[in-house]
Design an enzyme around this catalytic site. Sequence first.
Site, mmCIF file in Angstrom:
data_model
loop_
_atom_site.group_PDB
_atom_site.id
_atom_site.type_symbol
_atom_site.label_atom_id
_atom_site.label_comp_id
_atom_site.label_asym_id
_atom_site.label_seq_id
_atom_site.Cartn_x
_atom_site.Cartn_y
_atom_site.Cartn_z
ATOM 1 N N ARG A 154 -3.561 7.375 10.293
ATOM 2 C CA ARG A 154 -4.872 8.025 10.431
ATOM 3 C C ARG A 154 -5.999 7.135 9.928
ATOM 4 O O ARG A 154 -7.066 7.078 10.512
ATOM 5 C CB ARG A 154 -4.903 9.350 9.647
ATOM 6 C CG ARG A 154 -4.079 10.454 10.223
ATOM 7 C CD ARG A 154 -4.462 11.783 9.564
ATOM 8 N NE ARG A 154 -4.475 11.725 8.119
ATOM 9 C CZ ARG A 154 -3.431 11.931 7.341
ATOM 10 N NH1 ARG A 154 -2.252 12.187 7.893
ATOM 11 N NH2 ARG A 154 -3.530 11.896 6.032
ATOM 12 N N CYS A 181 -5.909 -0.541 3.784
ATOM 13 C CA CYS A 181 -5.393 -1.483 2.781
ATOM 14 C C CYS A 181 -6.052 -2.854 2.937
ATOM 15 O O CYS A 181 -6.403 -3.502 1.942
ATOM 16 C CB CYS A 181 -3.877 -1.596 2.906
ATOM 17 S SG CYS A 181 -2.986 -0.075 2.553
ATOM 18 N N LEU A 225 4.988 -1.025 8.810
ATOM 19 C CA LEU A 225 6.249 -0.712 8.151
ATOM 20 C C LEU A 225 6.027 0.092 6.880
ATOM 21 O O LEU A 225 5.010 -0.047 6.209
ATOM 22 C CB LEU A 225 6.992 -2.007 7.829
ATOM 23 C CG LEU A 225 7.261 -2.872 9.076
ATOM 24 C CD1 LEU A 225 7.673 -4.244 8.640
ATOM 25 C CD2 LEU A 225 8.274 -2.258 9.982
ATOM 26 N N LYS A 279 3.328 -3.610 14.414
ATOM 27 C CA LYS A 279 4.215 -4.069 13.349
ATOM 28 C C LYS A 279 3.792 -3.434 12.023
ATOM 29 O O LYS A 279 3.312 -4.082 11.105
ATOM 30 C CB LYS A 279 4.174 -5.602 13.269
ATOM 31 C CG LYS A 279 4.645 -6.289 14.537
ATOM 32 C CD LYS A 279 4.595 -7.786 14.416
ATOM 33 C CE LYS A 279 3.190 -8.331 14.466
ATOM 34 N NZ LYS A 279 2.563 -8.091 15.770
ATOM 35 N N LEU A 310 3.878 -10.070 7.219
ATOM 36 C CA LEU A 310 5.178 -10.704 7.401
ATOM 37 C C LEU A 310 5.279 -11.255 8.818
ATOM 38 O O LEU A 310 4.728 -10.678 9.757
ATOM 39 C CB LEU A 310 6.297 -9.697 7.145
ATOM 40 C CG LEU A 310 6.333 -9.075 5.748
ATOM 41 C CD1 LEU A 310 7.549 -8.187 5.606
ATOM 42 C CD2 LEU A 310 6.319 -10.142 4.673
ATOM 43 N N ASP A 340 0.303 8.075 6.034
ATOM 44 C CA ASP A 340 -0.782 8.782 6.720
ATOM 45 C C ASP A 340 -0.610 8.818 8.228
ATOM 46 O O ASP A 340 -1.502 9.285 8.936
ATOM 47 C CB ASP A 340 -2.124 8.123 6.402
ATOM 48 C CG ASP A 340 -2.212 6.700 6.929
ATOM 49 O OD1 ASP A 340 -1.154 6.110 7.230
ATOM 50 O OD2 ASP A 340 -3.336 6.183 7.062
ATOM 51 N N LYS A 341 0.541 8.337 8.757
ATOM 52 C CA LYS A 341 0.779 8.322 10.197
ATOM 53 C C LYS A 341 -0.361 7.600 10.930
ATOM 54 O O LYS A 341 -0.762 7.980 12.017
ATOM 55 C CB LYS A 341 0.951 9.738 10.751
ATOM 56 C CG LYS A 341 2.106 10.506 10.116
ATOM 57 C CD LYS A 341 3.419 9.784 10.290
ATOM 58 C CE LYS A 341 4.571 10.549 9.635
ATOM 59 N NZ LYS A 341 5.823 9.774 9.649
ATOM 60 N N GLY A 382 0.815 -1.204 0.000
ATOM 61 C CA GLY A 382 0.000 0.000 0.000
ATOM 62 C C GLY A 382 0.850 1.255 0.000
ATOM 63 O O GLY A 382 1.622 1.494 0.926
#
Length: 391
Positions: free
Chosen positions: A225, A230, A258, A256, A244, A222-223, A218
């Site tokens: 938000r 996704c 990333l 988790k 993962l 967007d921190k 994705g």
Amino acid sequence: MADPLSTDLHVPTITPIPLTESTSTPASSATVLHPRTLPAVDPDDPAFQGLGKRAQKRLLRERRYLETKLERRRAEKEKARRKKAELRELVERGLAAPQPKKRKVEQEPTGLRVVIDCSFNELMTQKEINSMAQQIIRCYSANRASPRPTRDLVISSHGGRIKQRFDTQHQTAARWTGVTWDPRPYEEAFSTEELVYLTADATERLSELDESKVYVIGGIVDKNRHKRICYDKAIKQGILTAQLPIGDYIKMASRKILTVNHGTSDLCLFEILLKYMEYRDWQRAFLEVIPQRKFKENQGHGRKRRNGKGDKSGEGDGGDGESDDDEQGDEEEDEEGDEEGDEEGDEEGDEGGGEGGGEKKGEEDEENEENEKNEDKNGEKDEKDKKGKDG
């Protein structure tokens, strides 16, 4: 006894310097603008209609940056050539050690296909769009430097502001090798059966990478938000989802989550995929790519927040988001990635006849822009203070 006052003293003669044309100040001299002074806003320009004072200054700075881009690029190249010539001279005179030659990485491409889904333009601010572009640059840079690069890196739904960013700031990205810029959404370019959307919200965990599958990342900064955006998109389209197996090998200090290239936001990791294809070892791939500040054992021993308080947002296994340090660190990594990817692209362009690359935005340009913003803020503050005193 001689009178001390009668002693002859040597007094130097002062010759008056006549005023010449070069030393005299003309009565009416032309006003020289400061190099950081912005031009006046054109009231007839529709681009400025409806914009506030800060937005107008931001637009003026962007225009000035684009207008002086080629000139700065030539100056940077000339500076680099001058440094190389100076170093070569020092080496010939025995005053400096020769620089080690760069070793060309022997690549063995894999059959892995990765798609970066850039259909989230409308959900990001312009700053986040810029960060997204920088992460794509880092993905390209990492793929070129990897001994086991992907078979193809596809940028799907390439349009809108993300495309505009590359068209204006990174024009040479169109010549990147191993990258496909596809305006179509990924579901039109690939069959649903071979797609796997990588997201931290998925329940299934990958045990290994299947080279017959197409893994979707994705492309959104967007921190955190937009929760599960996704995952919900993939479920609605009937696409397989997976995450993962980070929790099986290392303990994270927060969620988790990333970034596209490797950091920590609601995205997945391209560099980890490359490292796994190189080592076939998840743990080694995680440890080499994920920043140490993300690990649980390092929680409380890293940097502090700007307000001086410790980081508490990532305590426990159920943290909902990232700390301020995480966001600050990720922005620093993005800036470093932008410079790293652009420098590699420039080298390819110089050595390989224009192959690959990105337009380099040097540290001096970023520093100048930051200084300009600070000067604007200080100027506005001074104006407010002056008005307050007059009142």
